[in-house]
Scaffold this motif. Sequence first.
Motif, PDB file in Angstrom:
ATOM      1  N   PRO A 157       0.826  -1.216   0.000  1.00  0.00           N
ATOM      2  CA  PRO A 157       0.000   0.000   0.000  1.00  0.00           C
ATOM      3  C   PRO A 157       0.863   1.271   0.000  1.00  0.00           C
ATOM      4  CG  PRO A 157      -0.729  -1.544   1.705  1.00  0.00           C
ATOM      5  CD  PRO A 157       0.583  -2.054   1.184  1.00  0.00           C
ATOM      6  N   GLY A 158       0.436   2.253  -0.755  1.00  0.00           N
ATOM      7  CA  GLY A 158       1.165   3.534  -0.810  1.00  0.00           C
ATOM      8  C   GLY A 158       0.652   4.480   0.265  1.00  0.00           C
ATOM      9  N   ILE A 159       1.009   4.207   1.512  1.00  0.00           N
ATOM     10  CA  ILE A 159       0.564   5.031   2.643  1.00  0.00           C
ATOM     11  C   ILE A 159       1.797   5.708   3.239  1.00  0.00           C
ATOM     12  CG2 ILE A 159      -0.564   5.030   4.905  1.00  0.00           C
ATOM     13  CD1 ILE A 159      -2.467   4.213   2.675  1.00  0.00           C
ATOM     14  N   PRO A 160       1.873   7.062   3.173  1.00  0.00           N
ATOM     15  CA  PRO A 160       3.071   7.740   3.686  1.00  0.00           C
ATOM     16  C   PRO A 160       3.183   7.631   5.207  1.00  0.00           C
ATOM     17  CG  PRO A 160       1.388   9.343   3.052  1.00  0.00           C
ATOM     18  CD  PRO A 160       0.869   7.986   2.662  1.00  0.00           C
ATOM     19  N   SER A 161       4.419   7.566   5.713  1.00  0.00           N
ATOM     20  CA  SER A 161       4.606   7.482   7.168  1.00  0.00           C
ATOM     21  C   SER A 161       5.215   8.774   7.706  1.00  0.00           C
ATOM     22  CB  SER A 161       5.491   6.288   7.508  1.00  0.00           C
ATOM     23  OG  SER A 161       6.712   6.396   6.814  1.00  0.00           O
ATOM     24  N   THR A 162       5.080   9.868   6.947  1.00  0.00           N
ATOM     25  CA  THR A 162       5.615  11.152   7.388  1.00  0.00           C
ATOM     26  C   THR A 162       4.674  11.816   8.388  1.00  0.00           C
ATOM     27  OG1 THR A 162       4.550  12.112   5.471  1.00  0.00           O
ATOM     28  CG2 THR A 162       6.873  11.578   5.244  1.00  0.00           C
ATOM     29  N   SER A 163       4.984  13.066   8.785  1.00  0.00           N
ATOM     30  CA  SER A 163       4.181  13.731   9.818  1.00  0.00           C
ATOM     31  C   SER A 163       3.070  14.590   9.212  1.00  0.00           C
ATOM     32  CB  SER A 163       5.085  14.624  10.665  1.00  0.00           C
ATOM     33  OG  SER A 163       5.459  15.752   9.904  1.00  0.00           O
ATOM     34  N   VAL A 164       2.167  15.026  10.087  1.00  0.00           N
ATOM     35  CA  VAL A 164       1.071  15.915   9.657  1.00  0.00           C
ATOM     36  C   VAL A 164       1.634  17.233   9.116  1.00  0.00           C
ATOM     37  CG1 VAL A 164      -0.972  17.185  10.494  1.00  0.00           C
ATOM     38  CG2 VAL A 164      -0.575  14.841  11.236  1.00  0.00           C
ATOM     39  N   CYS A 165       2.819  17.649   9.612  1.00  0.00           N
ATOM     40  CA  CYS A 165       3.424  18.902   9.118  1.00  0.00           C
ATOM     41  C   CYS A 165       3.569  18.878   7.590  1.00  0.00           C
ATOM     42  CB  CYS A 165       4.802  19.113   9.754  1.00  0.00           C
ATOM     43  SG  CYS A 165       4.736  19.416  11.522  1.00  0.00           S
ATOM     44  N   THR A 166       3.904  17.722   7.022  1.00  0.00           N
ATOM     45  CA  THR A 166       4.071  17.660   5.559  1.00  0.00           C
ATOM     46  C   THR A 166       2.728  17.933   4.864  1.00  0.00           C
ATOM     47  OG1 THR A 166       3.687  15.265   5.502  1.00  0.00           O
ATOM     48  CG2 THR A 166       5.968  15.985   5.699  1.00  0.00           C
ATOM     49  N   GLU A 167       1.631  17.545   5.520  1.00  0.00           N
ATOM     50  CA  GLU A 167       0.314  17.795   4.915  1.00  0.00           C
ATOM     51  C   GLU A 167      -0.060  19.271   5.017  1.00  0.00           C
ATOM     52  OE1 GLU A 167      -1.934  14.636   7.051  1.00  0.00           O
ATOM     53  OE2 GLU A 167      -2.030  13.696   5.081  1.00  0.00           O
ATOM     54  N   CYS A 168       0.371  19.939   6.096  1.00  0.00           N
ATOM     55  CA  CYS A 168       0.168  21.395   6.187  1.00  0.00           C
ATOM     56  C   CYS A 168       0.871  22.086   5.035  1.00  0.00           C
ATOM     57  CB  CYS A 168       0.749  21.934   7.496  1.00  0.00           C
ATOM     58  SG  CYS A 168      -0.411  21.959   8.860  1.00  0.00           S
ATOM     59  N   LYS A 169       2.108  21.645   4.779  1.00  0.00           N
ATOM     60  CA  LYS A 169       2.894  22.294   3.705  1.00  0.00           C
ATOM     61  C   LYS A 169       2.200  22.080   2.367  1.00  0.00           C
ATOM     62  CE  LYS A 169       5.887  23.487   6.694  1.00  0.00           C
ATOM     63  NZ  LYS A 169       4.900  23.929   7.670  1.00  0.00           N
ATOM     64  N   ARG A 170       1.725  20.830   2.135  1.00  0.00           N
ATOM     65  CA  ARG A 170       1.092  20.518   0.835  1.00  0.00           C
ATOM     66  C   ARG A 170      -0.168  21.335   0.597  1.00  0.00           C
ATOM     67  NH1 ARG A 170       1.739  14.977   1.834  1.00  0.00           N
ATOM     68  NH2 ARG A 170       3.810  14.405   1.130  1.00  0.00           N
ATOM     69  N   ARG A 171      -0.949  21.568   1.649  1.00  0.00           N
ATOM     70  CA  ARG A 171      -2.196  22.315   1.423  1.00  0.00           C
ATOM     71  C   ARG A 171      -1.995  23.815   1.618  1.00  0.00           C
ATOM     72  NH1 ARG A 171      -6.869  20.062   5.036  1.00  0.00           N
ATOM     73  NH2 ARG A 171      -7.956  21.958   4.473  1.00  0.00           N
ATOM     74  N   GLY A 172      -0.762  24.239   1.907  1.00  0.00           N
ATOM     75  CA  GLY A 172      -0.454  25.668   1.992  1.00  0.00           C
ATOM     76  C   GLY A 172      -0.946  26.321   3.270  1.00  0.00           C
ATOM     77  N   THR A 173      -1.102  25.523   4.352  1.00  0.00           N
ATOM     78  CA  THR A 173      -1.549  26.077   5.642  1.00  0.00           C
ATOM     79  C   THR A 173      -0.348  26.713   6.355  1.00  0.00           C
ATOM     80  OG1 THR A 173      -3.246  24.386   5.853  1.00  0.00           O
ATOM     81  CG2 THR A 173      -2.574  25.495   7.880  1.00  0.00           C
ATOM     82  N   VAL A 174      -0.534  27.937   6.812  1.00  0.00           N
ATOM     83  CA  VAL A 174       0.512  28.585   7.606  1.00  0.00           C
ATOM     84  C   VAL A 174       0.593  27.861   8.948  1.00  0.00           C
ATOM     85  CG1 VAL A 174       1.131  30.730   8.815  1.00  0.00           C
ATOM     86  CG2 VAL A 174       0.165  30.822   6.497  1.00  0.00           C
ATOM     87  N   CYS A 175       1.797  27.580   9.434  1.00  0.00           N
ATOM     88  CA  CYS A 175       1.958  26.845  10.699  1.00  0.00           C
ATOM     89  C   CYS A 175       1.403  27.681  11.852  1.00  0.00           C
ATOM     90  CB  CYS A 175       3.437  26.531  10.940  1.00  0.00           C
ATOM     91  SG  CYS A 175       3.684  25.704  12.530  1.00  0.00           S
ATOM     92  N   ILE A 176       0.370  27.165  12.514  1.00  0.00           N
ATOM     93  CA  ILE A 176      -0.274  27.929  13.588  1.00  0.00           C
ATOM     94  C   ILE A 176       0.578  27.939  14.854  1.00  0.00           C
ATOM     95  CG2 ILE A 176      -2.651  27.653  12.740  1.00  0.00           C
ATOM     96  CD1 ILE A 176      -2.982  25.361  14.770  1.00  0.00           C
ATOM     97  N   THR A 177       1.491  26.984  14.967  1.00  0.00           N
ATOM     98  CA  THR A 177       2.396  26.980  16.126  1.00  0.00           C
ATOM     99  C   THR A 177       3.407  28.122  15.995  1.00  0.00           C
ATOM    100  OG1 THR A 177       2.172  24.602  16.299  1.00  0.00           O
ATOM    101  CG2 THR A 177       4.007  25.573  17.468  1.00  0.00           C
ATOM    102  N   VAL A 178       3.973  28.246  14.802  1.00  0.00           N
ATOM    103  CA  VAL A 178       4.954  29.312  14.573  1.00  0.00           C
ATOM    104  C   VAL A 178       4.265  30.674  14.540  1.00  0.00           C
ATOM    105  CG1 VAL A 178       6.612  30.246  12.909  1.00  0.00           C
ATOM    106  CG2 VAL A 178       6.530  27.772  13.333  1.00  0.00           C
ATOM    107  N   ALA A 179       3.119  30.756  13.844  1.00  0.00           N
ATOM    108  CA  ALA A 179       2.474  32.051  13.645  1.00  0.00           C
ATOM    109  C   ALA A 179       1.724  32.546  14.875  1.00  0.00           C
ATOM    110  CB  ALA A 179       1.516  31.972  12.456  1.00  0.00           C
TER     111      ALA A 179
END
Length: 251
Positions: A157-179
């Motif tokens: 199965p093609g299921i990524p094991s990376t973090s949710v942060c990578t999904e924030c980057k892909r959808r263009g969400t500004v990091c709410i922790t940093v901001a």
Amino acid sequence: MRKPKLAVWKFASCDGCQLSLLDCEDELLALAGEVEIAYFLEASRATVKGPYDLSLVEGSVTTPHDAERIQKVRRASKKLITIGACATAGGIQALRNFADVNDFLSVVYATPEYVSTLETSTPISAHVAVDFELRGCPINKAQLLEVITAFLHGRKPGIPSTSVCTECKRRGTVCITVAHGTPCLGPVTHAGCGAICPAYNRGCYGCFGPMETPNTASLTKRLRVLGMDDRGVERVFRTFNVTDFEEVRSR
Ligand code: SF4
Ligand code: SF4
């Protein structure tokens, strides 16, 4: 040609992950054309005897009866995939593992002597061999279809094991922790939800459990800088994947 037989089994759970399969809507008819849905009580009372080519198992093992039944399910299944945090990590009901289950029984039930339960809630993999674990609370339906398709075609199965942060980057969400300084479990949480919570200015709650090689020690330091006390840190890690997060934090 005989269609592969698909079975869906429920253990201790809220049914939300089975509903993700029914929620496939547009794809469900196509799936029903490729497999024989032989056992799926959430969808139909009609059942077909095993053995089954592919079993999807939702829920954790919390009773002596569960512990016996999962052995029978395993024997009847060529491939067995666990779906959701209850089945892969014991679920939120595994909070009992960190307390005395008799204390819960005495305050929840009027006649606890009628309740037959184990002291712990454990993932399916603690009882039988599992061919793949699909994480999430609930699971992502697109990932579920990918896993079923992969098993039907005999590929990984093609299921990524990376973090949710990578999904924030892909959808263009500004990091709410940093901001904004909002506490967020995204840096240590398995991808799969599409980073929904940060997109609505809420920190990640860790529904998909720990990612591969999570640095929880570093994140804990950051949570403290953001103002969380010991109790706050403990609570934020003790949700749907409490056993998995506690295990990686104790390493
Ligand atoms: S993992 Fe979450 S959504 Fe799935 S059955 Fe358990 S509690 Fe329900
Ligand atoms: S908001 Fe959370 S998940 Fe998104 S990039 Fe920031 S820390 Fe990661």
